[in-house]
Design an enzyme around this catalytic site. Structure first.
Site, mmCIF file in Angstrom:
data_model
loop_
_atom_site.group_PDB
_atom_site.id
_atom_site.type_symbol
_atom_site.label_atom_id
_atom_site.label_comp_id
_atom_site.label_asym_id
_atom_site.label_seq_id
_atom_site.Cartn_x
_atom_site.Cartn_y
_atom_site.Cartn_z
ATOM 1 N N GLU A 56 61.049 -9.205 -15.693
ATOM 2 C CA GLU A 56 60.814 -10.614 -15.707
ATOM 3 C C GLU A 56 60.997 -11.266 -14.430
ATOM 4 O O GLU A 56 60.327 -11.990 -13.942
ATOM 5 C CB GLU A 56 61.766 -11.406 -16.825
ATOM 6 C CG GLU A 56 61.234 -10.972 -18.432
ATOM 7 C CD GLU A 56 59.944 -11.627 -18.580
ATOM 8 O OE1 GLU A 56 59.412 -12.397 -17.840
ATOM 9 O OE2 GLU A 56 59.057 -10.938 -19.613
ATOM 10 N N GLY A 100 56.804 -9.565 -2.435
ATOM 11 C CA GLY A 100 56.305 -11.110 -2.015
ATOM 12 C C GLY A 100 57.511 -12.033 -2.892
ATOM 13 O O GLY A 100 58.405 -11.356 -3.385
ATOM 14 N N TYR A 139 61.878 -20.656 -17.905
ATOM 15 C CA TYR A 139 60.988 -19.568 -18.580
ATOM 16 C C TYR A 139 61.581 -18.292 -18.714
ATOM 17 O O TYR A 139 61.495 -17.695 -19.649
ATOM 18 C CB TYR A 139 59.780 -19.444 -17.633
ATOM 19 C CG TYR A 139 59.068 -18.280 -18.243
ATOM 20 C CD1 TYR A 139 58.350 -18.327 -19.594
ATOM 21 C CD2 TYR A 139 58.916 -17.217 -17.332
ATOM 22 C CE1 TYR A 139 57.875 -17.058 -19.718
ATOM 23 C CE2 TYR A 139 58.282 -16.122 -17.699
ATOM 24 C CZ TYR A 139 57.924 -15.958 -18.748
ATOM 25 O OH TYR A 139 57.206 -14.766 -19.177
ATOM 26 N N ASP A 157 54.574 -17.967 -20.080
ATOM 27 C CA ASP A 157 54.126 -17.580 -19.059
ATOM 28 C C ASP A 157 52.750 -18.356 -18.902
ATOM 29 O O ASP A 157 52.356 -19.002 -19.633
ATOM 30 C CB ASP A 157 54.002 -16.110 -18.620
ATOM 31 C CG ASP A 157 53.018 -15.490 -19.557
ATOM 32 O OD1 ASP A 157 52.480 -16.015 -20.497
ATOM 33 O OD2 ASP A 157 52.769 -14.233 -19.383
ATOM 34 N N CYS A 219 40.137 -13.720 -32.007
ATOM 35 C CA CYS A 219 41.447 -14.446 -31.861
ATOM 36 C C CYS A 219 42.163 -14.963 -33.478
ATOM 37 O O CYS A 219 41.429 -15.397 -34.126
ATOM 38 C CB CYS A 219 41.589 -15.654 -31.116
ATOM 39 S SG CYS A 219 43.138 -16.726 -30.938
#
Length: 368
Positions: A56, A100, A139, A157, A219
């Site tokens: 995460e 990064g 989060y 997310d 979906c």
């Protein structure tokens, strides 16, 4: 067709019964379609909190595709939180190089030490406790609590934000809509399998409710999707207009000795790319500095030559263009020189690797 003024429109909580049915449909879909990810526990297996936390943190503002190799290498080198806590910060930074957002590496190392020394190697099992660790915001705390400990927490997310914005037809642009999307997600979290639900919502956004051309027919929530009902799905979530990032320019000085080693210096611990390595740099301003100014910024007097072209790199808040000056020297003592094999393992951010490569891989039409 639903009316946009209907009491069943977004921002009104669903009934517990309706939320339960929606969660059940999504979990059924997930059981049949879940992604196989290196950090995800297999069905029926208990997730390892260390692996959940590590993944995460790596996934913050970084794609799944980019994270996979780094995650595997970290696990191989530091298989548990105690091993990571025992590493040096420079070792962690070097392993993180290229991923990064380098403050994450520092926070990762510090959090590992706190968990090891203050929590007997055990991660807090609730979102509040997790948020007390460096580098963990709302989060990430929710995601770890749900996935690692099955706590009834929402994990929202970018994929989940897209699903929720479409399902509830939330037209307020991001990032202003984030609190509302999280609130809506929380109304859907089931009492059991909260971790699977969190991952199911992410997978639905990644596999079905994609940014362009969502596969609505596949979906499990298609009949309840208000964005689809109003013909808004593909236009959601709305995003606020992006600010134009300012452009900064400067010079970099790449020196190589007779053995092929490159001169590097360490950046200050605080600030952009804190604690990482780089070739010596000049100041960054709106325009490229004049030759006299550049040479005054060089780390030492030498016959510096300007390489053709520039190195371009984008940071979160600005764009950067660098002119690269190079020189070949015999030998200098008392400085950090890394051989080519050492460079591959060094804590060099991507932009600094680009600068070094440009110095010696670019065409040799240099300006003296």
């Amino acid at each position: 067709m639903l009316s946009r003024d209907s009491p069943t429109m977004p921002h009104r909580p669903q009934s517990t019964q309706n939320s339960g049915r929606a969660a059940a449909r999504l979990l059924d879909w997930y059981d049949a379609n879940r992604r196989a990810l290196p950090w995800r526990a297999l069905p029926g297996k208990t997730p390892d909190p260390y692996r959940v936390w590590l993944s995460e943190i790596m996934l913050q503002q970084t794609t799944v595709a980019a994270v996979g190799r780094y995650y595997r290498e970290f696990l191989k080198r530091w298989p548990d939180v105690q091993a990571l806590a025992g590493a040096s910060l420079d070792e962690v930074r070097a392993a993180w190089a290229g991923l990064g957002y380098y403050s994450r590496a520092r926070n990762l190392h510090r959090a590992a030490q706190i968990v090891t020394h203050d929590h007997d190697g055990r991660f807090p099992a609730d979102a509040a406790g997790l948020r007390a660790l460096p580098g963990i915001g709302p989060y990430t705390a929710g995601a770890i609590a749900a996935i690692a400990f099955d706590a009834p927490e929402a994990a929202v997310d970018a994929n989940a934000e897209r699903v929720l914005a479409r399902c509830f037809a939330v037209e307020v642009p991001l990032p202003k809509s984030k609190p509302e999307l999280r609130r809506l997600a929380q109304t859907l979290v089931p009492a059991k399998r909260a971790g699977d639900f969190a991952q199911a919502l992410m997978d639905l956004g990644a596999l079905v409710c994609t940014p362009k051309r969502p596969a609505c027919a596949k979906c499990p929530w298609t009949e309840d999707c208000r964005g689809r009902a109003f013909g808004l799905a593909e236009s959601l979530p709305r995003k606020a207009a992006q600010r134009v990032r300012p452009l900064k320019r400067g010079a970099a000085f790449v020196a190589r000795n007779g053995k092929g080693a490159i001169l590097l210096v360490k950046r200050p611990e605080k600030g952009l790319l804190g604690g990482m390595l780089q070739p010596p740099l000049g100041s960054w301003t709106a325009n490229f500095p004049a030759r006299g100014t550049v040479l005054a910024q060089a780390p030492f007097e030498a016959k510096w030559r300007l390489c053709p072209g520039v190195v371009r790199h984008g940071f979160t808040h600005f764009e950067l263009e660098i002119q690269v000056w190079r020189v070949e020297v015999v030998k200098r003592d008392g400085e950090l020189w890394l051989a080519p094999g050492e460079l591959a393992r060094a804590a060099l951010p991507t932009v600094m690797r680009k600068i070094i490569a440009h110095a010696f891989d670019s065409p040799k039409k240099e300006k003296a």
